[in-house]
Motif scaffolding. Sequence first.
Motif, short mmCIF file in Angstrom:
data_model
loop_
_atom_site.label_atom_id
_atom_site.label_comp_id
_atom_site.label_asym_id
_atom_site.label_seq_id
_atom_site.Cartn_x
_atom_site.Cartn_y
_atom_site.Cartn_z
N VAL A 1 -24.52 4.15 -8.54
CA VAL A 1 -25.79 4.52 -8.14
C VAL A 1 -26.12 5.69 -7.55
N ALA A 2 -25.41 5.47 -6.60
CA ALA A 2 -26.06 6.58 -4.88
C ALA A 2 -25.54 7.51 -5.28
N GLU A 3 -25.05 7.84 -6.39
CA GLU A 3 -24.17 9.75 -6.74
C GLU A 3 -25.45 9.94 -7.47
N VAL A 4 -25.14 8.84 -8.29
CA VAL A 4 -26.10 9.85 -9.90
C VAL A 4 -27.33 10.63 -8.86
N TYR B 1 -37.87 17.42 -6.56
CA TYR B 1 -36.38 17.83 -7.04
C TYR B 1 -36.89 19.48 -7.08
N GLU B 2 -37.94 20.28 -7.72
CA GLU B 2 -38.52 21.73 -7.46
C GLU B 2 -37.70 22.15 -6.54
N ASP B 3 -38.23 21.83 -5.67
CA ASP B 3 -37.64 21.75 -4.16
C ASP B 3 -36.23 22.13 -4.06
N GLN B 4 -35.18 21.52 -4.67
CA GLN B 4 -34.11 20.96 -4.28
C GLN B 4 -33.10 21.93 -5.30
N LYS B 5 -33.29 22.69 -6.33
CA LYS B 5 -33.08 22.38 -8.28
C LYS B 5 -31.67 23.58 -7.49
N ASP B 6 -31.65 24.21 -6.87
CA ASP B 6 -29.76 24.78 -6.83
C ASP B 6 -28.65 24.56 -5.86
N ALA B 7 -29.63 23.17 -5.05
CA ALA B 7 -28.59 22.48 -4.83
C ALA B 7 -27.52 21.76 -6.06
N ALA B 8 -28.82 21.05 -6.62
CA ALA B 8 -28.54 19.55 -7.63
C ALA B 8 -28.46 20.34 -8.13
N LYS B 9 -28.24 21.79 -8.94
CA LYS B 9 -27.32 21.75 -9.82
C LYS B 9 -25.95 21.89 -9.93
N TRP C 1 -40.58 -1.22 -7.60
CA TRP C 1 -41.61 -0.57 -8.00
C TRP C 1 -42.06 -0.50 -9.24
N ASP C 2 -43.69 -0.49 -9.72
CA ASP C 2 -43.93 -0.10 -11.20
C ASP C 2 -43.40 1.12 -12.02
N GLY C 3 -43.31 0.37 -13.46
CA GLY C 3 -43.58 1.97 -14.19
C GLY C 3 -41.99 2.34 -13.79
N LEU C 4 -40.81 1.70 -13.15
CA LEU C 4 -39.15 2.46 -13.06
C LEU C 4 -38.35 1.37 -13.72
N GLN C 5 -37.06 1.62 -14.46
CA GLN C 5 -35.62 1.03 -14.30
C GLN C 5 -35.57 0.89 -13.00
N GLY C 6 -34.85 1.99 -12.46
CA GLY C 6 -35.01 2.14 -11.22
C GLY C 6 -33.05 1.15 -10.69
N ARG C 7 -33.36 0.71 -9.65
CA ARG C 7 -32.14 -0.34 -9.09
C ARG C 7 -32.71 -1.91 -9.78
N GLU D 1 -38.19 10.19 -15.73
CA GLU D 1 -38.34 11.68 -14.37
C GLU D 1 -38.17 10.90 -12.75
N SER D 2 -38.58 9.49 -12.81
CA SER D 2 -39.11 9.06 -11.72
C SER D 2 -37.97 8.18 -11.32
N GLY D 3 -37.44 7.64 -12.21
CA GLY D 3 -36.55 6.93 -11.42
C GLY D 3 -35.06 7.41 -10.94
N ILE D 4 -33.79 6.60 -11.29
CA ILE D 4 -32.45 6.93 -10.55
C ILE D 4 -32.05 7.82 -11.89
N PHE D 5 -32.23 7.74 -13.11
CA PHE D 5 -31.04 8.70 -14.43
C PHE D 5 -32.13 9.55 -14.53
N ARG D 6 -32.07 10.75 -13.72
CA ARG D 6 -33.38 11.23 -14.44
C ARG D 6 -32.53 12.65 -15.61
N HIS D 7 -33.23 13.01 -16.88
CA HIS D 7 -33.12 14.22 -17.52
C HIS D 7 -33.66 15.53 -17.19
N TYR D 8 -32.67 15.91 -16.50
CA TYR D 8 -33.11 17.91 -16.16
C TYR D 8 -31.87 18.12 -17.12
N PRO D 9 -32.57 19.02 -18.03
CA PRO D 9 -31.54 20.16 -19.50
C PRO D 9 -31.08 21.18 -18.30
N GLU D 10 -31.65 21.18 -17.22
CA GLU D 10 -30.67 22.63 -16.42
C GLU D 10 -29.48 21.74 -15.90
#
Length: 244
Positions: free
Chosen positions: A110-113, A126-134, A8-14, A230-239
């Motif tokens: 990587v899958a767990e990340v 991500y916004e639809d699953q933030k509580d589960a993500a925490k 995919w263009d624009g992503l480091q990803g896998r 914040e579209s890739g695998i490694f994303r920085h969400y401060p929360e």
Amino acid sequence: MPYELHYWDGLQGRGEFVRLALEDAGAPYIEVARESKKSGYGMNAMMKILDSKTEPHIPFAPPFLKDGELIVPHVANILLYLGPKLGLAPQNEGLRYVANGLQLTIADFVAEVHDTHHPLATDLYYEDQKDAAKIRTRNFLDKRVPKFMGYFERVLKQNPAGDTQMIGDQTSYVDLSMFQIVDGLHYAFPRAMKRFGEQYPRVAALHDAVLQRPNIAAYVDSDRRLPFNESGIFRHYPELDQDA
């Protein structure tokens, strides 16, 4: 003929795990989705293969590598194929399968990340699953990072050829992939990774040694190296981050 890397263009990803191997070896390759449509490449060229009704060996998803008429899918499989060609795999055939096993373990990590920010469903925002993500991220940082990184630290310590490579006595694609996951962890979880070097000194030293390799250093400083986002695998969400 250059290798064709499809991702995919624009992503480091896998795709980044494959890029690092190609860049370290100085191998000619085309990042197909990033090329202009006028050149016959571009995103449409990748989707044409994925959606093909006639291609006998279609890949399920990117990344995949095209070498002439051969299409090789999946990161670990691509690196198993490329490693000997690029001088980034053990010469001993048996150790090549050990290297592949390590790469598959990296793929598990990587899958767990990915699941830290998408613990419920990949097609939900991500916004639809933030509580589960925490909840998922706390377990990941408290339990899963120590389990995986502790294992990789032991692999380095117990390498008969020395603790500066994951396997054998020369840099392999596994070492390059370890660099990427350490780099990604520091981007995604800077607070949690503050003591990483103290906790996993051999893994941290391996990361730093890979970064000093001339071709990797040049790649990291170039515009070919896509930034983490914040579209890739490694994303920085401060929360989701937490203190070490």
